[in-house]
Design a protein around this motif. Sequence first.
Motif, PDB file in Angstrom:
ATOM      1  N   ILE A 168       0.872  -1.176   0.000  1.00  0.00           N
ATOM      2  CA  ILE A 168       0.000   0.000   0.000  1.00  0.00           C
ATOM      3  C   ILE A 168       0.903   1.217   0.000  1.00  0.00           C
ATOM      4  CG2 ILE A 168      -1.670   1.300   1.352  1.00  0.00           C
ATOM      5  CD1 ILE A 168      -2.789  -1.338   2.300  1.00  0.00           C
ATOM      6  N   ALA A 169       0.760   2.050  -1.030  1.00  0.00           N
ATOM      7  CA  ALA A 169       1.598   3.246  -1.124  1.00  0.00           C
ATOM      8  C   ALA A 169       1.052   4.317  -0.182  1.00  0.00           C
ATOM      9  CB  ALA A 169       1.618   3.752  -2.561  1.00  0.00           C
ATOM     10  N   VAL A 170       1.950   4.909   0.573  1.00  0.00           N
ATOM     11  CA  VAL A 170       1.563   5.890   1.581  1.00  0.00           C
ATOM     12  C   VAL A 170       2.170   7.231   1.208  1.00  0.00           C
ATOM     13  CG1 VAL A 170       1.891   6.527   3.981  1.00  0.00           C
ATOM     14  CG2 VAL A 170       1.342   4.184   3.411  1.00  0.00           C
ATOM     15  N   GLY A 171       1.374   8.277   1.260  1.00  0.00           N
ATOM     16  CA  GLY A 171       1.854   9.616   0.913  1.00  0.00           C
ATOM     17  C   GLY A 171       2.761  10.184   1.984  1.00  0.00           C
ATOM     18  N   PRO A 172       3.414  11.294   1.667  1.00  0.00           N
ATOM     19  CA  PRO A 172       4.425  11.822   2.583  1.00  0.00           C
ATOM     20  C   PRO A 172       3.892  12.732   3.684  1.00  0.00           C
ATOM     21  CG  PRO A 172       4.401  13.081   0.561  1.00  0.00           C
ATOM     22  CD  PRO A 172       3.372  12.020   0.400  1.00  0.00           C
ATOM     23  N   ARG A 173       2.607  13.115   3.592  1.00  0.00           N
ATOM     24  CA  ARG A 173       2.136  14.132   4.533  1.00  0.00           C
ATOM     25  C   ARG A 173       1.347  13.496   5.678  1.00  0.00           C
ATOM     26  NH1 ARG A 173       0.114  16.340   0.231  1.00  0.00           N
ATOM     27  NH2 ARG A 173       1.776  17.369  -0.911  1.00  0.00           N
ATOM     28  N   HIS A 174       1.530  14.036   6.872  1.00  0.00           N
ATOM     29  CA  HIS A 174       0.691  13.617   7.982  1.00  0.00           C
ATOM     30  C   HIS A 174      -0.738  14.053   7.682  1.00  0.00           C
ATOM     31  CE1 HIS A 174       0.287  11.961  11.883  1.00  0.00           C
ATOM     32  NE2 HIS A 174      -0.226  13.045  12.404  1.00  0.00           N
ATOM     33  N   PRO A 175      -1.781  13.252   7.891  1.00  0.00           N
ATOM     34  CA  PRO A 175      -1.794  11.960   8.600  1.00  0.00           C
ATOM     35  C   PRO A 175      -1.785  10.746   7.672  1.00  0.00           C
ATOM     36  CG  PRO A 175      -4.014  12.770   8.374  1.00  0.00           C
ATOM     37  CD  PRO A 175      -3.144  13.715   7.607  1.00  0.00           C
TER      38      PRO A 175
END
Lengths: 390, 260
Positions: free
Chosen positions: A178-185
């Motif tokens: 699962i690709a996760v973006g760089p910004r919180h959250p």
Amino acid sequence: MVTEEAAIGVSPGEELRVDLLVEEGAAVAEGAAVARLRDAPGIALVAPMPARVGRVGLRPGHRLSEIVLFREAGGDVATHDRAGADTPAGLVRLMQAAGVWRRLRRRPFGRMPAAAERPAAIFVMAADTRPHAPDLHVDAEALARGLAALARLTDGPVCLCAPPGALPGLTGPRLRRIAVGPRHPQGLPGLCLHAAFPARPDAPVWDLHAEDAAHLGTLLATGRLPQTRRVTVAGPALTETRTLTCQIGADLRALAYGAVQPGPHRILSGSALDGHEARFLAPLHRQATVLPGPAAARVPHWFLSALTRSALPRPVIPSAALHQAAGGAFPVMAMVRALSIGDDETAVKLGALSLLEEDLALIDYVTGAEPPLAHHLRALLDRAEAEAAP
Amino acid sequence: MIRGLWDRETVALLLLAALMPVALMWLWFGGIDAVARLALALVVSGAWHGVFMLARAQPPSLAGALAALAVAMLAPEDLGLFRLVLGISFGAVFGELVFGGWGRNVVNPATVTLAFLGFGFPAFPWPEFVAPVAWAAIPAAALGIALGVMPFGVVAGATAVAGLALAAGADLGPVLPVAGLVLVLLVCDPVASAATPLGRWLNGALYAALVLVFAAGWAGAAPVQVCVAAALLASLAAPLLDEAAIALWLQQRRRRHGRP
């Protein structure tokens, strides 16, 4: 860096009824069991370093508050018996005895999973977008072994949540990336889980950090479970931000020692958004935050407090900031309204059972919500847990 | 623990800042008359906030100034002091304060005031706006969207429908500039408009469609009257549009996961 003191503690709100295996003053090896759960004697709490047991804090009913340990240089490291770890039952037994079980978290409700539970999916978090979160440094081979072992614990997918392009070459049975973006959250396990595989009371989902999955791989290869983790110490009351490798449950004052600016300060276990004041690193945390303070306890005028305290909960106004704080994962105003009026049915429909307090921490920070939505969510989860209990 | 700044008063303050182009332009062209109307609306609105602060312990909000500005700009002319005070009081109290203040209300209090005045005293003429005031709605909407306090979807939905209608050859005439002003002053209230992305597009589109229908079919209505009626109906429909958007989202989720 291994601190002189460390503690085996509990996460906030967690209740563990334990039987102690050692006396105060006894010496224990690193990785050796110090206590067992009363309800599930297979699950052990292990010492994070070779140590002498300093103080055992128990609340009524043998509920653990903390076991403080003092380091003994040159102590032993416990080796666990790996025989039978190739069957699922044997693997579970090894994980429970060696203390890996303690590093798992189950949703809904956000506690350590029960001894006999089989999850519908497992999420391995190789991303953390919290401010000042440590970068991931894991042994890819150990991680691959850990992921393969985790796949034997579930019939569903093992989801590896990582930034695009990170950890190439990892494959495994039922492994899903699962690709996760760089910004919180975006890097919070709750939001990944909410989007990819929502948790239900009858279909629990576990999550653990990729570092712990790699440690499981090391345990399977060597019989020894590494008891260290990468931790950052950051915050406005520090002269420098530190990233170090320390033991689980490390003494936070020792971690921040020498870098704290003069004046009073508070040390939180966890990030500035979702942390809590503590002396020792909480079991699942990888960050410590040092804030200036304590804020002067100025008593507001009675008229002002009559005005502000009687209008709680404060209204939340929809804004772009609020929508981004939820990462676009769910209709945020509907969730805010459902949580603050106690409409459990709607909140559960919107996916509240996949979330934990940390997933709403950014919303609480951004809107200054009072009382925090995280408290409402915890109350909802407690009610749902009581309802789901047999 | 630390705390961010997007609480209610910050949003109200930024909305007020976003509306400054419109407000300043209107004051510039309206002269002393406009200043007097704005002062009256501010005083009456502020007085009711004060009453509710003392009687119900509700913290007063800067949102009262937003409603006062909208009322001062859009209320019918020559009403006289008594009717204007009555209208503003009705809107502030029954549109907002009895619900617990800004953030808990259903309809924008200025919309309530204007609908009340329009239906209660139909004989009075509605105001007309010079072109620069209407043009100022564009920078106001741009500021509000850039600051994140005005819903982008509402503006975009309304613009899309209006653009389609103009392309199809509809002649809005004097209604178009007023519709833009009412859009930023009343419809883009983040509390009274829809809160889901899809709901916002629908909300804006519904507002524009209602303006088109009323402009075409409501004989003898002034442009402001048309737009205020459309704003009232659009904001009453906002919860329904949200509910529809959420039902659609839940259905998609159920299809994807086989579970809520």
